[in-house]
Design an enzyme around this catalytic site. Structure first.
Site, PDB file in Angstrom:
ATOM      1  N   MET A  45       0.845  -1.204   0.000  1.00 26.27           N
ATOM      2  CA  MET A  45       0.000   0.000   0.000  1.00 26.27           C
ATOM      3  C   MET A  45       0.877   1.251   0.000  1.00 26.27           C
ATOM      4  O   MET A  45       0.630   2.198  -0.757  1.00 26.27           O
ATOM      5  CB  MET A  45      -0.951   0.009   1.207  1.00 26.27           C
ATOM      6  CG  MET A  45      -2.055  -1.024   1.124  1.00 26.27           C
ATOM      7  SD  MET A  45      -3.303  -0.861   2.433  1.00 26.27           S
ATOM      8  CE  MET A  45      -2.409  -1.419   3.874  1.00 26.27           C
ATOM      9  N   LEU A  64      -8.624   5.811   0.931  1.00 25.84           N
ATOM     10  CA  LEU A  64      -8.880   4.375   0.924  1.00 25.84           C
ATOM     11  C   LEU A  64      -7.583   3.662   0.565  1.00 25.84           C
ATOM     12  O   LEU A  64      -7.183   3.608  -0.602  1.00 25.84           O
ATOM     13  CB  LEU A  64      -9.973   4.009  -0.089  1.00 25.84           C
ATOM     14  CG  LEU A  64     -10.221   2.507  -0.281  1.00 25.84           C
ATOM     15  CD1 LEU A  64     -10.693   1.860   1.018  1.00 25.84           C
ATOM     16  CD2 LEU A  64     -11.214   2.263  -1.400  1.00 25.84           C
ATOM     17  N   ALA A  65      -6.927   3.126   1.583  1.00 28.90           N
ATOM     18  CA  ALA A  65      -5.687   2.385   1.378  1.00 28.90           C
ATOM     19  C   ALA A  65      -6.038   0.953   0.990  1.00 28.90           C
ATOM     20  O   ALA A  65      -6.916   0.333   1.588  1.00 28.90           O
ATOM     21  CB  ALA A  65      -4.856   2.399   2.657  1.00 28.90           C
ATOM     22  N   HIS A  66      -5.356   0.460  -0.037  1.00 29.78           N
ATOM     23  CA  HIS A  66      -5.586  -0.910  -0.503  1.00 29.78           C
ATOM     24  C   HIS A  66      -4.418  -1.331  -1.380  1.00 29.78           C
ATOM     25  O   HIS A  66      -3.634  -0.501  -1.823  1.00 29.78           O
ATOM     26  CB  HIS A  66      -6.898  -1.012  -1.283  1.00 29.78           C
ATOM     27  CG  HIS A  66      -6.940  -0.115  -2.474  1.00 29.78           C
ATOM     28  ND1 HIS A  66      -7.110   1.252  -2.365  1.00 29.78           N
ATOM     29  CD2 HIS A  66      -6.791  -0.364  -3.796  1.00 29.78           C
ATOM     30  CE1 HIS A  66      -7.078   1.789  -3.576  1.00 29.78           C
ATOM     31  NE2 HIS A  66      -6.878   0.834  -4.467  1.00 29.78           N
ATOM     32  N   ALA A  67      -4.325  -2.619  -1.606  1.00 28.92           N
ATOM     33  CA  ALA A  67      -3.303  -3.164  -2.506  1.00 28.92           C
ATOM     34  C   ALA A  67      -3.938  -4.330  -3.250  1.00 28.92           C
ATOM     35  O   ALA A  67      -5.113  -4.645  -3.057  1.00 28.92           O
ATOM     36  CB  ALA A  67      -2.074  -3.603  -1.707  1.00 28.92           C
TER      37      ALA A  67
END
Length: 147
Positions: A45, A64-67
């Site tokens: 992230m 919105l943190a995501h990977a």
């Protein structure tokens, strides 16, 4: 959908973050603790923001943190943190961030459903303001899920 995956222990209120990397670490902790994501996911992230800029700042004061699932997402999960002192990611239009969500999605269907919900939240600045100011998890959930 969001009410089914956002657990009380995944809500962090009035966190102290030094910078955006620290904030991503903070919001990730509940999901690491219950093994929803791995530390590798957190690093992915942070690396994504380093590589592509502050694209995770998806609305006014909202990130919105995501990977990618293969970066260490073990199951569907969501956490959220509000911050005591807003954090700058470098997004001139929507900084500073006051609320950050961390999404662990193992498929695009769940990712899209949560994104749809967050788009509604982005368009409701009053709700975002209320969420930023609450001091109890119960109030946070009430505003987030009912509004």
């Amino acid at each position: 959908m969001i009410q089914d995956i956002l657990e009380d222990e995944h809500i962090i209120l009035q966190a102290d973050a030094n910078d955006w990397q620290d904030l991503i670490q903070i919001v990730s902790q509940p999901l690491i603790k219950d093994e929803t994501i791995t530390q590798q996911y957190v690093q992915a992230m942070i690396q994504s923001v380093n590589d592509f800029g502050p694209y995770i700042v998806i609305g006014k004061h909202l990130a919105l943190a995501h990977a990618r699932p293969e970066d260490g997402a073990n199951k569907l999960g969501l956490s959220v943190a509000t911050v005591k002192d807003p954090v700058r990611f470098g997004n001139t239009e929507n900084d500073p961030v006051k609320i950050i969500f961390c999404l662990s999605a193992i498929d695009s269907f769940s990712h899209l459903n949560i994104m749809k919900y967050l788009v509604q939240l982005i368009n409701d600045e009053e709700k975002t303001k209320q969420l930023d100011e609450v001091t109890t998890i119960e109030d946070f959930k009430k505003i987030l899920l009912n509004g």
